[in-house]
Write a protein that holds these residues in place. Structure first.
Motif, PDB file in Angstrom:
ATOM      1  N   ASP A 173      -6.161   9.810  -5.609  1.00  0.00           N
ATOM      2  CA  ASP A 173      -5.619  10.621  -6.704  1.00  0.00           C
ATOM      3  C   ASP A 173      -6.253  12.008  -6.793  1.00  0.00           C
ATOM      4  OD1 ASP A 173      -3.730   8.778  -7.746  1.00  0.00           O
ATOM      5  OD2 ASP A 173      -5.338   7.657  -8.725  1.00  0.00           O
ATOM      6  N   LEU A 174      -7.582  12.093  -6.620  1.00  0.00           N
ATOM      7  CA  LEU A 174      -8.270  13.378  -6.773  1.00  0.00           C
ATOM      8  C   LEU A 174      -7.810  14.374  -5.722  1.00  0.00           C
ATOM      9  CD1 LEU A 174     -10.377  15.178  -8.082  1.00  0.00           C
ATOM     10  CD2 LEU A 174     -12.123  14.098  -6.632  1.00  0.00           C
ATOM     11  N   ALA A 175      -7.732  13.940  -4.470  1.00  0.00           N
ATOM     12  CA  ALA A 175      -7.308  14.845  -3.407  1.00  0.00           C
ATOM     13  C   ALA A 175      -5.856  15.275  -3.598  1.00  0.00           C
ATOM     14  CB  ALA A 175      -7.485  14.169  -2.052  1.00  0.00           C
ATOM     15  N   ILE A 176      -5.017  14.364  -4.056  1.00  0.00           N
ATOM     16  CA  ILE A 176      -3.618  14.710  -4.315  1.00  0.00           C
ATOM     17  C   ILE A 176      -3.536  15.755  -5.434  1.00  0.00           C
ATOM     18  CG2 ILE A 176      -1.424  13.830  -5.212  1.00  0.00           C
ATOM     19  CD1 ILE A 176      -2.067  11.180  -3.771  1.00  0.00           C
ATOM     20  N   ASP A 177      -4.314  15.551  -6.485  1.00  0.00           N
ATOM     21  CA  ASP A 177      -4.314  16.507  -7.592  1.00  0.00           C
ATOM     22  C   ASP A 177      -4.802  17.875  -7.124  1.00  0.00           C
ATOM     23  OD1 ASP A 177      -3.920  16.890 -10.536  1.00  0.00           O
ATOM     24  OD2 ASP A 177      -6.048  17.404 -10.451  1.00  0.00           O
ATOM     25  N   ALA A 178      -5.818  17.877  -6.254  1.00  0.00           N
ATOM     26  CA  ALA A 178      -6.342  19.146  -5.739  1.00  0.00           C
ATOM     27  C   ALA A 178      -5.312  19.861  -4.872  1.00  0.00           C
ATOM     28  CB  ALA A 178      -7.621  18.894  -4.944  1.00  0.00           C
ATOM     29  N   ALA A 179      -4.530  19.098  -4.124  1.00  0.00           N
ATOM     30  CA  ALA A 179      -3.475  19.704  -3.308  1.00  0.00           C
ATOM     31  C   ALA A 179      -2.425  20.373  -4.185  1.00  0.00           C
ATOM     32  CB  ALA A 179      -2.833  18.642  -2.421  1.00  0.00           C
ATOM     33  N   LEU A 180      -2.176  19.783  -5.340  1.00  0.00           N
ATOM     34  CA  LEU A 180      -1.164  20.320  -6.252  1.00  0.00           C
ATOM     35  C   LEU A 180      -1.695  21.429  -7.143  1.00  0.00           C
ATOM     36  CD1 LEU A 180       0.447  16.945  -7.387  1.00  0.00           C
ATOM     37  CD2 LEU A 180       1.367  18.576  -5.724  1.00  0.00           C
ATOM     38  N   HIS A 181      -3.005  21.404  -7.415  1.00  0.00           N
ATOM     39  CA  HIS A 181      -3.585  22.365  -8.355  1.00  0.00           C
ATOM     40  C   HIS A 181      -4.851  22.997  -7.765  1.00  0.00           C
ATOM     41  CE1 HIS A 181      -1.477  19.271 -10.880  1.00  0.00           C
ATOM     42  NE2 HIS A 181      -0.914  20.372 -11.342  1.00  0.00           N
ATOM     43  N   PRO A 182      -4.709  23.789  -6.711  1.00  0.00           N
ATOM     44  CA  PRO A 182      -5.889  24.431  -6.120  1.00  0.00           C
ATOM     45  C   PRO A 182      -6.550  25.390  -7.106  1.00  0.00           C
ATOM     46  CG  PRO A 182      -3.870  25.411  -5.285  1.00  0.00           C
ATOM     47  CD  PRO A 182      -3.454  24.207  -6.060  1.00  0.00           C
ATOM     48  N   ALA A 183      -7.843  25.565  -6.952  1.00  0.00           N
ATOM     49  CA  ALA A 183      -8.574  26.506  -7.806  1.00  0.00           C
ATOM     50  C   ALA A 183      -8.144  27.930  -7.485  1.00  0.00           C
ATOM     51  CB  ALA A 183     -10.079  26.345  -7.586  1.00  0.00           C
ATOM     52  N   ASP A 184      -8.341  28.834  -8.436  1.00  0.00           N
ATOM     53  CA  ASP A 184      -8.061  30.249  -8.200  1.00  0.00           C
ATOM     54  C   ASP A 184      -9.257  30.867  -7.482  1.00  0.00           C
ATOM     55  OD1 ASP A 184      -5.586  30.178  -9.454  1.00  0.00           O
ATOM     56  OD2 ASP A 184      -6.475  30.544 -11.430  1.00  0.00           O
ATOM     57  N   LEU A 225       0.823  -1.213   0.000  1.00  0.00           N
ATOM     58  CA  LEU A 225       0.000   0.000   0.000  1.00  0.00           C
ATOM     59  C   LEU A 225       0.852   1.257   0.000  1.00  0.00           C
ATOM     60  CD1 LEU A 225      -2.077  -2.233   0.861  1.00  0.00           C
ATOM     61  CD2 LEU A 225      -3.218  -0.450   2.209  1.00  0.00           C
ATOM     62  N   VAL A 226       1.946   1.229   0.737  1.00  0.00           N
ATOM     63  CA  VAL A 226       2.829   2.397   0.794  1.00  0.00           C
ATOM     64  C   VAL A 226       3.482   2.647  -0.562  1.00  0.00           C
ATOM     65  CG1 VAL A 226       4.935   3.342   1.816  1.00  0.00           C
ATOM     66  CG2 VAL A 226       3.270   2.163   3.270  1.00  0.00           C
ATOM     67  N   LYS A 227       3.983   1.594  -1.186  1.00  0.00           N
ATOM     68  CA  LYS A 227       4.597   1.749  -2.504  1.00  0.00           C
ATOM     69  C   LYS A 227       3.596   2.276  -3.526  1.00  0.00           C
ATOM     70  CE  LYS A 227       8.392  -1.606  -2.227  1.00  0.00           C
ATOM     71  NZ  LYS A 227       8.971  -2.848  -2.786  1.00  0.00           N
ATOM     72  N   ARG A 228       2.339   1.841  -3.383  1.00  0.00           N
ATOM     73  CA  ARG A 228       1.306   2.328  -4.311  1.00  0.00           C
ATOM     74  C   ARG A 228       1.055   3.831  -4.095  1.00  0.00           C
ATOM     75  NH1 ARG A 228      -1.171   4.389  -7.288  1.00  0.00           N
ATOM     76  NH2 ARG A 228      -3.062   3.829  -8.439  1.00  0.00           N
ATOM     77  N   GLN A 229       1.154   4.294  -2.856  1.00  0.00           N
ATOM     78  CA  GLN A 229       1.007   5.732  -2.613  1.00  0.00           C
ATOM     79  C   GLN A 229       2.190   6.498  -3.181  1.00  0.00           C
ATOM     80  OE1 GLN A 229      -0.818   8.290  -2.465  1.00  0.00           O
ATOM     81  NE2 GLN A 229      -1.713   8.062  -0.403  1.00  0.00           N
ATOM     82  N   PHE A 230       3.392   5.958  -3.023  1.00  0.00           N
ATOM     83  CA  PHE A 230       4.560   6.600  -3.618  1.00  0.00           C
ATOM     84  C   PHE A 230       4.419   6.662  -5.141  1.00  0.00           C
ATOM     85  CE2 PHE A 230       7.543   5.216   0.081  1.00  0.00           C
ATOM     86  CZ  PHE A 230       7.010   6.223   0.872  1.00  0.00           C
ATOM     87  N   GLN A 231       3.883   5.589  -5.720  1.00  0.00           N
ATOM     88  CA  GLN A 231       3.677   5.564  -7.168  1.00  0.00           C
ATOM     89  C   GLN A 231       2.716   6.662  -7.589  1.00  0.00           C
ATOM     90  OE1 GLN A 231       2.228   1.792  -8.640  1.00  0.00           O
ATOM     91  NE2 GLN A 231       1.550   2.680 -10.578  1.00  0.00           N
ATOM     92  N   ALA A 232       1.641   6.846  -6.812  1.00  0.00           N
ATOM     93  CA  ALA A 232       0.669   7.886  -7.129  1.00  0.00           C
ATOM     94  C   ALA A 232       1.310   9.270  -7.069  1.00  0.00           C
ATOM     95  CB  ALA A 232      -0.511   7.805  -6.158  1.00  0.00           C
ATOM     96  N   LEU A 233       2.156   9.500  -6.085  1.00  0.00           N
ATOM     97  CA  LEU A 233       2.831  10.794  -5.957  1.00  0.00           C
ATOM     98  C   LEU A 233       3.850  10.997  -7.069  1.00  0.00           C
ATOM     99  CD1 LEU A 233       3.389  10.715  -2.089  1.00  0.00           C
ATOM    100  CD2 LEU A 233       1.788  12.184  -3.321  1.00  0.00           C
ATOM    101  N   ASP A 234       4.619   9.957  -7.358  1.00  0.00           N
ATOM    102  CA  ASP A 234       5.630  10.057  -8.421  1.00  0.00           C
ATOM    103  C   ASP A 234       4.981  10.333  -9.776  1.00  0.00           C
ATOM    104  OD1 ASP A 234       7.546   9.515  -6.515  1.00  0.00           O
ATOM    105  OD2 ASP A 234       7.783   7.400  -7.075  1.00  0.00           O
ATOM    106  N   SER A 235       3.831   9.721 -10.019  1.00  0.00           N
ATOM    107  CA  SER A 235       3.194   9.834 -11.340  1.00  0.00           C
ATOM    108  C   SER A 235       2.721  11.248 -11.649  1.00  0.00           C
ATOM    109  CB  SER A 235       2.018   8.860 -11.441  1.00  0.00           C
ATOM    110  OG  SER A 235       0.972   9.242 -10.565  1.00  0.00           O
ATOM    111  N   VAL A 236       2.513  12.058 -10.599  1.00  0.00           N
ATOM    112  CA  VAL A 236       2.080  13.443 -10.835  1.00  0.00           C
ATOM    113  C   VAL A 236       3.197  14.431 -10.531  1.00  0.00           C
ATOM    114  CG1 VAL A 236      -0.377  13.003 -10.505  1.00  0.00           C
ATOM    115  CG2 VAL A 236       1.047  13.500  -8.511  1.00  0.00           C
ATOM    116  N   GLY A 237       4.410  13.913 -10.419  1.00  0.00           N
ATOM    117  CA  GLY A 237       5.568  14.789 -10.332  1.00  0.00           C
ATOM    118  C   GLY A 237       5.895  15.343  -8.965  1.00  0.00           C
ATOM    119  N   VAL A 238       5.405  14.698  -7.914  1.00  0.00           N
ATOM    120  CA  VAL A 238       5.726  15.166  -6.563  1.00  0.00           C
ATOM    121  C   VAL A 238       7.134  14.702  -6.196  1.00  0.00           C
ATOM    122  CG1 VAL A 238       5.125  15.053  -4.115  1.00  0.00           C
ATOM    123  CG2 VAL A 238       3.313  15.149  -5.852  1.00  0.00           C
ATOM    124  N   ALA A 239       7.997  15.639  -5.884  1.00  0.00           N
ATOM    125  CA  ALA A 239       9.365  15.297  -5.497  1.00  0.00           C
ATOM    126  C   ALA A 239       9.363  14.584  -4.152  1.00  0.00           C
ATOM    127  CB  ALA A 239      10.218  16.566  -5.420  1.00  0.00           C
TER     128      ALA A 239
END
Length: 344
Positions: A290-301, A183-197
């Motif tokens: 994935d959705l919450a991670i994307d929202a954290a990275l790309h908040p609305a204006d 489960l942890v590796k899958r979370q790292f994969q999700a973060l890596d796939s959207v470019g989170v350092a």
């Protein structure tokens, strides 16, 4: 005038006629033709789920067309069936009777398969893993207590936030450490796939976990993200307090709630109390997807500082810039609650 009276009469009878039709025709149910367009889906039945709980899950997942379609079929069965917790391979768009038969068919129970919903707290994820596998809960709790094998950020003191919500199938004999690592590796994969350092994993997950617990509708995730970021901006919100009930509830151990009491919100001993402690919450409060991670990275204006869900059935949420606007929205929510969730 006569036509007008007829129209008024027809309108007045519409409700009773609808009720009569529903009573004689039964609950809304998928037909065989509709079932032909169904798609495979894995559904999780948790330990202690009642028939009503299962009916609600099936409705939410699109397996049945209505709650009553399944529940009526269940009530008609004698003797009352006993449901086994675990993951089941079903399909969407089933009739209530077909869905019940499918769940009671042992061939559809997936061995060593679990489903972790988005926003589930780590303590509940361990329970889900145990229920869906042969791993004792005590083994999982012991494996979760030592973070050394998992490569988490240095700030992490628990697994919270890093157990990615998804469907997993494990090989027989898997150990507690290996299951958690998956489960942890899958979370790292999700973060890596959207470019989170790697160095940004912690801050991203903390914010995403907060968004996951507070947001409802898909588009609102990005607005909720912006609200919390705005509250960290001194020029917009000088107190620096996020004032999230979800964080307070998490700190009290109520991982399933987003509501709190006055006393809980005043408790400075709760490190997760964002009504007292300014800045970002001290750690993740759920396991985000994935959705919450994307929202954290790309908040609305936007310049919103407040939000309140005014309709709990539809998820409609009002975002406001000022206290006056927010107070008006709160009144709308209170009115809705009085009409739809009266206190007995």
């Amino acid at each position: 005038m006569l036509l007008g009276l007829m129209a008024v009469g027809a309108f007045a009878l519409q409700g009773p006629l609808t009720q009569l039709i529903n009573a004689t025709q039964g609950p809304a149910d998928f037909t065989e033709e509709e079932a032909a367009d169904g798609e495979p889906i894995v559904v999780m039945i948790n330990d202690g789920d009642s028939g009503a709980d299962i009916a609600t899950t099936l409705l939410d997942e699109g397996v049945v067309k209505s709650f009553d379609a399944f529940y009526d079929a269940l009530l008609a069965m004698t003797p009352e069936p006993i449901f086994q917790p675990g993951a089941y391979q079903l399909a969407t768009r089933l009739s209530g009777t077909a869905a019940l038969s499918a769940i009671l068919d042992d061939a559809n129970k997936l061995e060593l398969t679990i489903v972790v919903p988005e926003g589930t707290a780590a303590v509940d994820v361990l329970q889900i893993i145990s229920e869906g596998t042969e791993i004792p809960l005590t083994d999982l709790q012991a494996a979760a207590a030592d973070l050394t094998p998992y490569g988490l950020p240095a700030e992490a003191t628990t697994l919270e936030g890093f157990l990615f919500p998804a469907t997993y199938t494990f090989a027989p004999g898997i150990t507690a450490v290996d299951a958690i690592t998956t489960l942890v590796k899958r979370q790292f994969q999700a973060l890596d796939s959207v470019g989170v350092a790697v160095e940004d994993r912690w801050s991203t997950i903390v914010l995403a976990s907060l968004i996951q617990r507070e947001a409802g509708l898909r588009d609102d995730y990005y607005k909720v993200s912006r609200v919390f970021l705005n509250r960290l901006e001194p020029s917009l919100w000088d107190s620096g307090l996020l004032q999230s009930d979800a964080t307070v509830a998490y700190g009290t151990g109520n991982t399933h709630l987003v509501t709190t009491t006055d006393a809980e919100r005043a408790d400075a001993g709760n490190l997760y109390n964002t009504y007292v402690h300014p800045g970002m919450v001290v750690g993740p409060i759920s396991n985000p997807g994935d959705l919450a991670i994307d929202a954290a990275l790309h908040p609305a204006d936007g310049t919103w500082l407040f939000f309140v869900t005014t309709n709990l059935d539809t998820g409609e949420t009002v975002f406001s810039d000022t206290v006056a606007e927010h107070d008006a929205a709160v009144i709308v929510w209170q009115d809705w609650m009085r009409e739809n969730r009266p206190v007995e």
